[in-house]
Design an enzyme around this catalytic site. Structure first.
Site, PDB file in Angstrom:
ATOM      1  CE1 TYR A 181      -4.085  -1.535  -0.453  1.00 24.74           C
ATOM      2  CE2 TYR A 181      -3.164  -3.268   0.601  1.00 24.74           C
ATOM      3  CZ  TYR A 181      -4.231  -2.718  -0.272  1.00 24.74           C
ATOM      4  OH  TYR A 181      -5.291  -3.376  -0.610  1.00 24.74           O
ATOM      5  CB  CYS A 199      -8.934   4.220  18.765  1.00 21.23           C
ATOM      6  SG  CYS A 199      -8.137   5.270  17.875  1.00 21.23           S
ATOM      7  CG  HIS A 228     -14.066  -1.413  -3.323  1.00 21.62           C
ATOM      8  ND1 HIS A 228     -13.572  -2.052  -4.715  1.00 21.62           N
ATOM      9  CD2 HIS A 228     -15.072  -1.855  -3.018  1.00 21.62           C
ATOM     10  CE1 HIS A 228     -14.549  -3.187  -4.973  1.00 21.62           C
ATOM     11  NE2 HIS A 228     -15.271  -2.914  -3.924  1.00 21.62           N
ATOM     12  NE  ARG A 265      -2.677  -0.329  -5.541  1.00 21.43           N
ATOM     13  CZ  ARG A 265      -3.765  -0.540  -4.879  1.00 21.43           C
ATOM     14  NH1 ARG A 265      -3.570  -1.765  -4.171  1.00 21.43           N
ATOM     15  NH2 ARG A 265      -5.029  -0.252  -5.014  1.00 21.43           N
TER      16      ARG A 265
HETATM   17  C1  BJW Z   1      -9.849  -0.253 -19.457  1.00 20.49           C
HETATM   18  C2  BJW Z   1      -8.563   0.651 -19.478  1.00 20.49           C
HETATM   19  C3  BJW Z   1      -8.837   1.829 -20.234  1.00 20.49           C
HETATM   20  C4  BJW Z   1      -7.902  -0.938 -18.520  1.00 20.49           C
HETATM   21  N1  BJW Z   1      -9.888   2.140 -20.711  1.00 20.49           N
HETATM   22  N2  BJW Z   1     -10.883   0.349 -19.740  1.00 20.49           N
HETATM   23  C5  BJW Z   1     -18.880 -15.294  -4.999  1.00 20.49           C
HETATM   24  C6  BJW Z   1     -19.926 -14.668  -5.770  1.00 20.49           C
HETATM   25  C7  BJW Z   1     -20.017 -13.473  -5.254  1.00 20.49           C
HETATM   26  C8  BJW Z   1     -19.385 -12.661  -4.382  1.00 20.49           C
HETATM   27  C9  BJW Z   1     -18.392 -13.345  -3.921  1.00 20.49           C
HETATM   28  C10 BJW Z   1     -17.805 -14.692  -4.129  1.00 20.49           C
HETATM   29  N3  BJW Z   1     -16.930 -14.973  -3.298  1.00 20.49           N
HETATM   30  C11 BJW Z   1     -16.553 -13.917  -2.584  1.00 20.49           C
HETATM   31  C12 BJW Z   1     -17.486 -12.818  -3.059  1.00 20.49           C
HETATM   32  C13 BJW Z   1     -17.455 -11.587  -2.394  1.00 20.49           C
HETATM   33  C14 BJW Z   1     -15.949 -10.717  -2.879  1.00 20.49           C
HETATM   34  C15 BJW Z   1     -15.961 -10.771  -4.334  1.00 20.49           C
HETATM   35  O1  BJW Z   1     -16.444 -10.421  -5.074  1.00 20.49           O
HETATM   36  N4  BJW Z   1     -15.119 -11.825  -4.883  1.00 20.49           N
HETATM   37  C16 BJW Z   1     -14.914 -12.118  -6.316  1.00 20.49           C
HETATM   38  C17 BJW Z   1     -13.505 -12.086  -6.654  1.00 20.49           C
HETATM   39  C18 BJW Z   1     -15.689 -13.239  -6.592  1.00 20.49           C
HETATM   40  N5  BJW Z   1     -16.507  -9.391  -2.884  1.00 20.49           N
HETATM   41  C19 BJW Z   1     -16.271  -8.736  -1.568  1.00 20.49           C
HETATM   42  O2  BJW Z   1     -15.496  -9.290  -0.528  1.00 20.49           O
HETATM   43  C20 BJW Z   1     -16.635  -7.466  -1.131  1.00 20.49           C
HETATM   44  N6  BJW Z   1     -17.386  -7.411  -0.090  1.00 20.49           N
HETATM   45  C21 BJW Z   1     -18.484  -8.075   0.028  1.00 20.49           C
HETATM   46  O3  BJW Z   1     -19.024  -8.554  -0.973  1.00 20.49           O
HETATM   47  O4  BJW Z   1     -19.305  -7.748   1.152  1.00 20.49           O
HETATM   48  C22 BJW Z   1     -20.483  -8.494   1.505  1.00 20.49           C
HETATM   49  C23 BJW Z   1     -21.626  -7.339   1.244  1.00 20.49           C
HETATM   50  C24 BJW Z   1     -21.902  -7.131  -0.171  1.00 20.49           C
HETATM   51  C25 BJW Z   1     -23.039  -6.044  -0.188  1.00 20.49           C
HETATM   52  C26 BJW Z   1     -23.452  -5.679   1.043  1.00 20.49           C
HETATM   53  C27 BJW Z   1     -23.214  -5.899   2.111  1.00 20.49           C
HETATM   54  C28 BJW Z   1     -22.173  -6.636   2.450  1.00 20.49           C
HETATM   55  C29 BJW Z   1     -15.342  -6.579  -1.067  1.00 20.49           C
HETATM   56  C30 BJW Z   1     -14.454  -6.235  -2.144  1.00 20.49           C
HETATM   57  C31 BJW Z   1     -13.576  -5.566  -1.964  1.00 20.49           C
HETATM   58  C32 BJW Z   1     -12.534  -5.615  -3.131  1.00 20.49           C
HETATM   59  N7  BJW Z   1     -11.269  -4.901  -2.837  1.00 20.49           N
HETATM   60  C33 BJW Z   1     -10.307  -4.615  -3.790  1.00 20.49           C
HETATM   61  C34 BJW Z   1      -9.150  -3.981  -3.055  1.00 20.49           C
HETATM   62  C35 BJW Z   1      -9.436  -2.741  -2.806  1.00 20.49           C
HETATM   63  C36 BJW Z   1      -8.133  -2.009  -2.179  1.00 20.49           C
HETATM   64  C37 BJW Z   1      -6.869  -1.754  -3.092  1.00 20.49           C
HETATM   65  O5  BJW Z   1      -7.177  -1.187  -4.039  1.00 20.49           O
HETATM   66  O6  BJW Z   1      -6.138  -2.439  -2.611  1.00 20.49           O
HETATM   67  O7  BJW Z   1     -10.937  -3.627  -4.730  1.00 20.49           O
HETATM   68  S1  BJW Z   1      -9.919  -6.075  -4.937  1.00 20.49           S
HETATM   69  C38 BJW Z   1      -9.815  -4.908  -6.597  1.00 20.49           C
HETATM   70  O8  BJW Z   1     -10.870  -5.234  -7.433  1.00 20.49           O
HETATM   71  C39 BJW Z   1     -10.165  -3.458  -6.147  1.00 20.49           C
HETATM   72  C40 BJW Z   1     -10.938  -3.108  -7.224  1.00 20.49           C
HETATM   73  O9  BJW Z   1     -11.762  -2.000  -6.744  1.00 20.49           O
HETATM   74  C41 BJW Z   1     -11.485  -4.224  -7.556  1.00 20.49           C
HETATM   75  C42 BJW Z   1     -12.375  -4.284  -8.897  1.00 20.49           C
HETATM   76  O10 BJW Z   1     -11.461  -4.365  -9.697  1.00 20.49           O
HETATM   77  P1  BJW Z   1     -11.596  -3.663 -11.284  1.00 20.49           P
HETATM   78  O11 BJW Z   1     -11.772  -2.177 -10.738  1.00 20.49           O
HETATM   79  O12 BJW Z   1     -12.730  -4.268 -11.992  1.00 20.49           O
HETATM   80  O13 BJW Z   1     -10.190  -3.751 -12.025  1.00 20.49           O
HETATM   81  P2  BJW Z   1      -9.442  -4.870 -13.012  1.00 20.49           P
HETATM   82  O14 BJW Z   1      -8.240  -4.972 -13.011  1.00 20.49           O
HETATM   83  O15 BJW Z   1     -10.268  -6.188 -12.572  1.00 20.49           O
HETATM   84  O16 BJW Z   1     -10.475  -4.504 -14.218  1.00 20.49           O
HETATM   85  C43 BJW Z   1      -9.977  -3.100 -15.021  1.00 20.49           C
HETATM   86  C44 BJW Z   1     -10.506  -3.283 -16.276  1.00 20.49           C
HETATM   87  O17 BJW Z   1     -10.400  -1.891 -16.868  1.00 20.49           O
HETATM   88  C45 BJW Z   1     -10.339  -4.466 -17.371  1.00 20.49           C
HETATM   89  O18 BJW Z   1     -11.552  -4.909 -17.758  1.00 20.49           O
HETATM   90  C46 BJW Z   1      -9.785  -3.796 -18.387  1.00 20.49           C
HETATM   91  O19 BJW Z   1      -9.909  -4.413 -19.755  1.00 20.49           O
HETATM   92  C47 BJW Z   1     -10.082  -2.362 -18.301  1.00 20.49           C
HETATM   93  N8  BJW Z   1      -9.275  -1.216 -18.755  1.00 20.49           N
HETATM   94  N9  BJW Z   1      -7.565   0.145 -19.052  1.00 20.49           N
HETATM   95  C48 BJW Z   1     -11.164   1.278 -20.351  1.00 20.49           C
HETATM   96  N10 BJW Z   1      -7.745   2.605 -20.576  1.00 20.49           N
HETATM   97 ZN    ZN Z   2      -6.034   4.885  17.721  1.00 21.23          ZN
END
Ligand code: BJW
Ligand code: ZN
Length: 292
Positions: free
Chosen positions: A69, A153, A142, A72
């Site tokens: 982090y 705390c 996120h 990043r």
């Molecule tokens: C371009 C481009 C250009 C490139 N122009 N395009 C099974 C089924 C359903 C859910 C789950 C499951 N098993 C587990 C889960 C839950 C889990 C989940 O979804 N897991 C999956 C892997 C299956 N989710 C969670 O745990 C979430 N919490 C949750 O569900 O809680 C329960 C709940 C829900 C609702 C209400 C109440 C409770 C939390 C998810 C947290 C994700 N965290 C991260 C890290 C954040 C911190 C950090 O930055 O380090 O978030 S992981 C990472 O992935 C980050 C991103 O925000 C997230 C999404 O990724 P993103 O943004 O889509 O990036 P990429 O790289 O995947 O895609 C980039 C795209 O851009 C590509 O398509 C390229 O082609 C394109 N691109 N250049 C246009 N110039």
């Molecule tokens: Zn503290």
């Protein structure tokens, strides 16, 4: 039916919309030089997500997670918003939105933690002689990489002034690029920073963690986001692989409710199955071109 690639048809649909949402992911910031997670050169190609982006990973090896982090955070601070951030910021101001969708409200939901959308909003406001507060609020579901949460705390703060956050992190180099290095066991190449030298809370001295949402944690602003997604009749899906839930489900929810979906991505993704409009290419070009 395959999605339309017509800008004219998209603008016509936009004009009819009443509640527009945009759901963004890492591709939105790619042109700003911030690596995506799953694309070419993406973080999860090199590093094991489960060793870095879970509460368990932080508990097991806070030094390793903090180095990821730290890297990043520095990247976010040295990057600038691009034309896609600017386009989204423009339509966040109701009087700009009115020109392309006279009766619509707009809500922006981003999975990105880099803070570039907030910076773009400030830049657009300054140029237009407006206050950023005149724009509609947006949701960083996120969290923010510049935020810190005290694990003792619970105090949440923002720190964009200290970079690096502490001398021990300043002394670390870039993370190793060997994909096996961070997969859990062999972390020899990574500095092992003692707990007391990692970022600590100013109030209670507790260990700080990055203010982002990890796998298994509940994303932020869920109530507000669920409300706007349920109302939406147009969903712009910008630069996300649509693989992480709950964000991955928003486009299909809008489509199921009879709304339109427009996808802006470099390549075909999971989100396309619901797309009425598909603009393949860099969103920093396709989004401003399609909107204005
Ligand atoms: C371009 C481009 C250009 C490139 N122009 N395009 C099974 C089924 C359903 C859910 C789950 C499951 N098993 C587990 C889960 C839950 C889990 C989940 O979804 N897991 C999956 C892997 C299956 N989710 C969670 O745990 C979430 N919490 C949750 O569900 O809680 C329960 C709940 C829900 C609702 C209400 C109440 C409770 C939390 C998810 C947290 C994700 N965290 C991260 C890290 C954040 C911190 C950090 O930055 O380090 O978030 S992981 C990472 O992935 C980050 C991103 O925000 C997230 C999404 O990724 P993103 O943004 O889509 O990036 P990429 O790289 O995947 O895609 C980039 C795209 O851009 C590509 O398509 C390229 O082609 C394109 N691109 N250049 C246009 N110039
Ligand atoms: Zn503290």
């Amino acid at each position: 039916m395959s999605p339309s690639t017509s800008v004219t048809a998209f603008r016509e649909a936009l004009k009819q919309s009443k509640n527009i949402i945009a759901v963004a992911g890492a591709g939105l910031s790619a042109a700003s030089g911030i690596p995506t997670f799953r694309g070419a050169g993406g973080y999860w190609k090199k590093y094991n997500a489960m060793s870095l982006a879970t509460p368990e990973a932080f508990e097991e090896n806070p030094s390793l997670v903090w180095q990821f982090y730290h890297y990043r955070r520095m990247k976010a601070l040295s990057s600038r918003p691009n034309a896609a951030h600017v386009a989204i910021s423009m339509i966040s101001f109701p009087d700009f939105l009115r020109e392309i969708a006279p009766e619509a409200k707009f809500t922006f939901i981003t999975q990105n933690v880099d803070g570039l959308s907030a910076r773009a909003l400030k830049e657009v406001a300054a140029k237009a002689g407006k206050e950023p507060s005149q724009a509609v609020p947006f949701y960083e579901m996120h969290g923010r990489i510049l935020d810190l949460i005290c694990t003792s705390c619970g105090r949440r703060s923002t720190n964009q002034d200290e970079a690096p956050l502490c001398p021990a992190l300043a002394a670390t180099g870039a993370l190793p690029t060997d994909p096996n290095t961070l997969s859990g066991v062999d972390t020899e190449e990574v500095a092992d920073i003692p707990l007391e030298e990692l970022p600590r809370c100013e109030d209670c001295g507790g260990l700080l963690r990055p203010g982002v949402v990890w796998f298994g944690e509940t994303p932020l602003h869920m109530e507000q986001i669920d409300g706007v997604v349920a109302q939406a009749d147009m969903c712009l899906v910008v630069g996300t692989s649509s693989t992480v839930y709950p964000a991955a489900s928003y486009a299909s929810e809008v489509a199921e409710n009879g709304g339109k979906v427009a996808v802006f991505n470099l390549e075909r993704t999971e989100g396309d199955s619901d797309a009425d409009f598909l603009f393949l290419g860099p969103c920093e070009q396709t989004l401003p071109e399609a909107l204005f």
